[in-house]
Design a protein around this motif. Structure first.
Motif, short mmCIF file in Angstrom:
data_model
loop_
_atom_site.label_atom_id
_atom_site.label_comp_id
_atom_site.label_asym_id
_atom_site.label_seq_id
_atom_site.Cartn_x
_atom_site.Cartn_y
_atom_site.Cartn_z
N ASN A 1 -1.10 -8.14 -5.48
CA ASN A 1 -1.55 -8.88 -4.30
C ASN A 1 -2.63 -9.89 -4.65
OD1 ASN A 1 0.14 -7.25 -2.79
ND2 ASN A 1 -1.47 -5.83 -2.21
N ASN A 2 -2.38 -11.15 -4.34
CA ASN A 2 -3.38 -12.18 -4.55
C ASN A 2 -4.53 -11.99 -3.58
OD1 ASN A 2 -1.91 -13.51 -6.56
ND2 ASN A 2 -0.69 -14.60 -5.04
N ARG A 3 -5.73 -12.38 -4.03
CA ARG A 3 -6.91 -12.15 -3.20
C ARG A 3 -7.73 -13.43 -3.04
NH1 ARG A 3 -9.83 -6.59 -4.53
NH2 ARG A 3 -10.17 -7.41 -6.62
N ILE A 4 -8.44 -13.48 -1.93
CA ILE A 4 -9.30 -14.60 -1.63
C ILE A 4 -10.57 -14.51 -2.48
CG2 ILE A 4 -10.46 -15.80 0.27
CD1 ILE A 4 -8.84 -13.87 2.13
N GLY A 5 -11.10 -15.66 -2.86
CA GLY A 5 -12.39 -15.63 -3.52
C GLY A 5 -12.49 -16.51 -4.75
N TRP A 6 -13.21 -16.00 -5.72
CA TRP A 6 -13.59 -16.72 -6.94
C TRP A 6 -12.83 -16.12 -8.10
CZ3 TRP A 6 -17.34 -14.98 -10.86
CH2 TRP A 6 -17.89 -16.01 -11.63
N PRO A 7 -12.16 -16.94 -8.92
CA PRO A 7 -11.33 -16.40 -9.99
C PRO A 7 -12.15 -15.76 -11.10
CG PRO A 7 -11.48 -18.80 -10.14
CD PRO A 7 -12.15 -18.40 -8.85
N PHE A 8 -11.44 -15.02 -11.97
CA PHE A 8 -12.10 -14.49 -13.16
C PHE A 8 -12.64 -15.66 -13.96
CE2 PHE A 8 -12.52 -13.21 -17.54
CZ PHE A 8 -13.06 -11.94 -17.46
N THR A 9 -13.95 -15.65 -14.19
CA THR A 9 -14.63 -16.81 -14.74
C THR A 9 -15.64 -16.38 -15.80
OG1 THR A 9 -14.40 -18.02 -12.66
CG2 THR A 9 -16.15 -18.78 -14.14
N LEU A 10 -15.79 -17.20 -16.82
CA LEU A 10 -16.89 -17.06 -17.76
C LEU A 10 -18.05 -17.90 -17.22
CD1 LEU A 10 -15.03 -17.46 -21.16
CD2 LEU A 10 -15.94 -15.34 -20.20
N ASP A 11 -19.12 -17.24 -16.82
CA ASP A 11 -20.31 -17.92 -16.30
C ASP A 11 -21.21 -18.39 -17.43
OD1 ASP A 11 -20.63 -18.22 -13.51
OD2 ASP A 11 -20.95 -16.08 -13.26
N PHE A 12 -21.65 -19.64 -17.37
CA PHE A 12 -22.72 -20.10 -18.25
C PHE A 12 -24.06 -19.89 -17.57
CE2 PHE A 12 -19.45 -23.52 -19.43
CZ PHE A 12 -18.95 -22.80 -20.50
N ASN A 13 -25.06 -19.44 -18.31
CA ASN A 13 -26.43 -19.43 -17.78
C ASN A 13 -27.03 -20.81 -18.05
OD1 ASN A 13 -29.11 -19.07 -17.13
ND2 ASN A 13 -29.31 -17.09 -18.14
N VAL A 14 -27.01 -21.67 -17.05
CA VAL A 14 -27.42 -23.06 -17.26
C VAL A 14 -28.94 -23.22 -17.24
CG1 VAL A 14 -25.28 -23.83 -16.18
CG2 VAL A 14 -27.37 -23.75 -14.81
N SER A 15 -29.67 -22.11 -17.05
CA SER A 15 -31.12 -22.20 -16.98
C SER A 15 -31.78 -22.13 -18.35
CB SER A 15 -31.68 -21.09 -16.08
OG SER A 15 -31.51 -19.81 -16.68
N ARG A 16 -30.99 -21.88 -19.40
CA ARG A 16 -31.58 -21.78 -20.73
C ARG A 16 -30.59 -22.27 -21.78
NH1 ARG A 16 -32.03 -15.31 -22.14
NH2 ARG A 16 -29.96 -15.05 -23.09
N ALA A 17 -31.12 -22.57 -22.96
CA ALA A 17 -30.29 -23.03 -24.07
C ALA A 17 -29.34 -21.90 -24.50
CB ALA A 17 -31.17 -23.45 -25.24
N PRO A 18 -28.13 -22.26 -24.95
CA PRO A 18 -27.65 -23.63 -25.19
C PRO A 18 -26.96 -24.28 -23.99
CG PRO A 18 -26.04 -22.09 -26.03
CD PRO A 18 -27.17 -21.24 -25.48
N PHE A 19 -26.75 -23.50 -22.91
CA PHE A 19 -25.91 -24.04 -21.83
C PHE A 19 -26.69 -24.83 -20.79
CE2 PHE A 19 -23.16 -20.40 -23.27
CZ PHE A 19 -22.17 -21.21 -23.83
N ASP A 20 -27.97 -25.10 -21.06
CA ASP A 20 -28.68 -26.06 -20.21
C ASP A 20 -28.25 -27.49 -20.54
OD1 ASP A 20 -29.85 -26.01 -22.72
OD2 ASP A 20 -31.91 -26.15 -21.98
N ASP A 21 -27.53 -27.65 -21.63
CA ASP A 21 -26.99 -28.95 -22.04
C ASP A 21 -25.54 -29.06 -21.54
OD1 ASP A 21 -25.82 -31.12 -23.40
OD2 ASP A 21 -27.06 -30.79 -25.19
N ILE A 22 -25.29 -30.03 -20.65
CA ILE A 22 -23.95 -30.13 -20.06
C ILE A 22 -22.89 -30.47 -21.09
CG2 ILE A 22 -24.15 -32.57 -19.41
CD1 ILE A 22 -22.66 -31.79 -16.78
N ASP A 23 -23.25 -31.18 -22.15
CA ASP A 23 -22.27 -31.47 -23.20
C ASP A 23 -21.83 -30.19 -23.91
OD1 ASP A 23 -22.00 -34.18 -22.77
OD2 ASP A 23 -23.52 -34.75 -24.25
N VAL A 24 -22.78 -29.27 -24.10
CA VAL A 24 -22.43 -27.99 -24.73
C VAL A 24 -21.53 -27.19 -23.79
CG1 VAL A 24 -23.35 -25.80 -25.59
CG2 VAL A 24 -24.51 -27.95 -26.13
N ARG A 25 -21.81 -27.23 -22.49
CA ARG A 25 -20.95 -26.52 -21.53
C ARG A 25 -19.53 -27.10 -21.55
NH1 ARG A 25 -25.50 -27.25 -18.02
NH2 ARG A 25 -24.35 -28.42 -16.42
#
Length: 545
Positions: free
Chosen positions: A286-310
């Motif tokens: 059964n498909n469900r409403i919401g947010w898909p399985f995702t890899l979250d970046f922590n954009v508040s600290r390095a290295p993912f505070d750099d959008i090019d790295v993301r």
């Protein structure tokens, strides 16, 4: 257009009060009786994968509560076959013109299993418990954050005041995590005690809980207030339900086939075809409403505070290859930050795909041009690496090793740290990680507020779910506007802009749409699909001989 209509979902429309959607095999009984007449007695043996270590629905975000919510507790409202809020413990309601006052008329004659009476004060006590900092609510509290106070008109009439208009309010009240608990138990128990033994008004009573082993429920003999849409009344048919925590995928599947269990949640995708071909089993995807399985970046600290790295990391992830390896044809690749069946999903918004050449270009551009002896990129003497805490379970998804290998191909080191659930939870809410993974199911597109509004970033007062720590004024404005309008054209525009902005900002990598895989024995009849969660409801299920 009514406020409730704006949060209507396709999945709810499709699920309605039909039987749990079956793929392959025969058909199960219907709500009205089906292929067999209801049989009283027997215990449903159910296996699930991971104990949330707390059973208080207000204090957890575990999707186990999508099942337990309709076993132990009842809700103020239930979503009908169109996805609109319909009466349950609240028999009717009025909404003020400014959408900040809700007057609920409550069902009479309802009691909790400890003898406490369900009335207006009980609802106030529940709302206050959800929002009490001591509860540390990661879900129920944030879902009713605009709640200001409640004015008791009489025992069965409650006037709820919100601090601002909040269109999703009625719809979120239908979710399992917002089930009503005994006010007596809330007042007399510590948070730890409620985790061990919550008390509800539902069709079953909690009779035992051994952490990481099992939970047992017994039928409540005097239960007689299900939502009208169940088309039945009175106590449940089953004597009880026993839930065992079985972390090993293979053991959970084999014990279903052997008949030890009559239902299992989180069926391993690799077993889907086997279940479909088994004449004694039913398969449900059964498909469900919401947010898909995702890899979250922590954009508040390095290295993912750099959008090019993301952007580079996202381009290094080969989503189709991952889906083919782990999904066995049972998963749909995500195209953005909303599942397809969620209202106002915008099919025109597309997350960029796999492009290792682009990933290498972006990392060079970001200054990560050196290489160490293992081939990982370096800059200023530091290795380009990310910490990914993952809960240690008996069967850890291969997705993490796949992502690790794909990232290494462009010189990115991902450290997959297998840790106990409690430790992962601590790191999550402390913001001490670079990558996280997960899904977020809800029954409205307001999931984007839960996941990406600045207000949803975890802090000392609230266990928010914005685990990317993204803070963007445009997204905040659009999401707040979406909470305050019932105009479908405006909602489509607002949610469309949020989806595109998220693709531009890259707070994570969406992998696959969230669906729930279940398998049940054909001896289990009368199971229906919940309209909020697309999960089984066992209130009037029964076991054939």
């Amino acid at each position: 257009m009514s406020p409730s209509r704006t949060v209507r979902s396709l999945v709810a429309t499709l699920a309605g009060l039909s039987l749990l959607t079956a793929c392959g095999g025969g058909t199960a009984g219907t709500v009205d009786g089906g292929s067999t007449r209801p049989v009283r007695g027997g215990t449903l043996n159910l296996s699930m994968s991971l104990d949330p270590l707390c059973l208080d629905p207000h204090a957890i975000s575990s999707d186990v509560e999508q099942i337990f919510g309709h076993i132990l507790t009842d809700n103020l409202v239930y979503l009908d076959e169109k996805g609109d809020p319909s009466p349950w413990l609240a028999t009717s309601w009025e909404i003020s013109p400014d959408a900040k006052t809700y007057t609920f008329h409550l069902r009479k004659g309802v009691t909790f299993s400890d003898g406490a009476v369900f009335d207006a004060q009980a609802v106030v006590t529940n709302f206050e418990h959800m929002l009490n900092p001591a509860t540390r609510s990661p879900l129920a509290g944030p879902y009713i954050a605009p709640y200001k106070d409640g004015k008791i008109i009489d025992d069965h009439t409650l006037e709820v005041h919100l601090s601002r208009p909040y269109v999703p309010f009625l719809t979120v009240l239908a979710q399992g995590w917002l089930g009503m608990e005994s006010p007596k138990a809330i007042k007399e128990s510590t948070p730890a005690q409620l985790c061990e033994h919550p008390v509800g008004s539902g069709p079953f009573v909690l009779t035992g809980y051994t952490k990481n082993q099992s939970v047992t429920f017994a039928r409540r003999a005097d239960y007689n207030w299900p939502p009208d849409l169940l088309k039945r009344s009175g106590p449940a048919y089953l004597d009880g339900i026993k839930v065992d925590w079985v972390g090993q995928d293979a053991v959970r599947f084999n014990s279903l086939v052997s008949g030890q269990y009559q239902a299992t949640g989180y069926l391993p995708a690799q077993n889907a075809q086997t279940v479909k071909s088994n004449p004694n089993l039913e398969y449900h995807n059964n498909n469900r409403i919401g947010w898909p399985f995702t890899l979250d970046f922590n954009v508040s600290r390095a290295p993912f505070d750099d959008i090019d790295v993301r952007r580079a990391f996202a381009a290094s992830v080969n989503v189709p290859a991952i889906i083919q390896t782990i999904g066995f044809g049972q998963r749909q690749p995500a195209t953005g930050f909303l599942d397809r069946v969620t209202q106002y999903y915008d099919p025109k918004v597309k997350f960029p795909g796999y492009d290792p050449a682009k990933a290498n270009q972006l990392l060079d551009q970001a200054g990560w041009t050196g290489r160490d002896a293992d081939g990982y990129r370096t800059k200023d003497g530091k290795v380009l690496e990310a910490q990914l805490p993952v809960t240690q379970t008996a069967t850890v998804s291969p997705i993490y090793n796949l992502v690790q290998a794909q990232a290494k191909a462009v010189g990115f080191k991902v450290n997959v740290n297998l840790l106990p659930l409690t430790q992962v939870t601590t790191l999550r809410y402390a913001g001490d990680y670079d990558l996280l993974s997960g899904v977020w199911h809800t029954n409205t597109p307001d999931v984007l507020y839960i996941k990406y509004a600045t207000e949803s970033i975890p802090n000392d007062k609230r266990l928010g779910q914005n685990l990317s720590h993204l803070s963007d004024p445009e997204i905040d404005t659009w999401l707040e506007q979406a909470r305050q309008t019932t105009d479908s054209a405006k909602l489509k525009d607002l949610y469309g802009k949020v989806q595109q902005r998220l693709v531009d900002l890259v707070p994570g990598v969406p992998i696959y749409d969230n669906s729930v895989l279940w398998a049940t024995s054909k001896k289990l009849q009368g199971v229906i699909t919940d309209t909020s969660h697309a999960t089984p409801v066992f209130t009037y299920a029964w076991l054939t001989k």
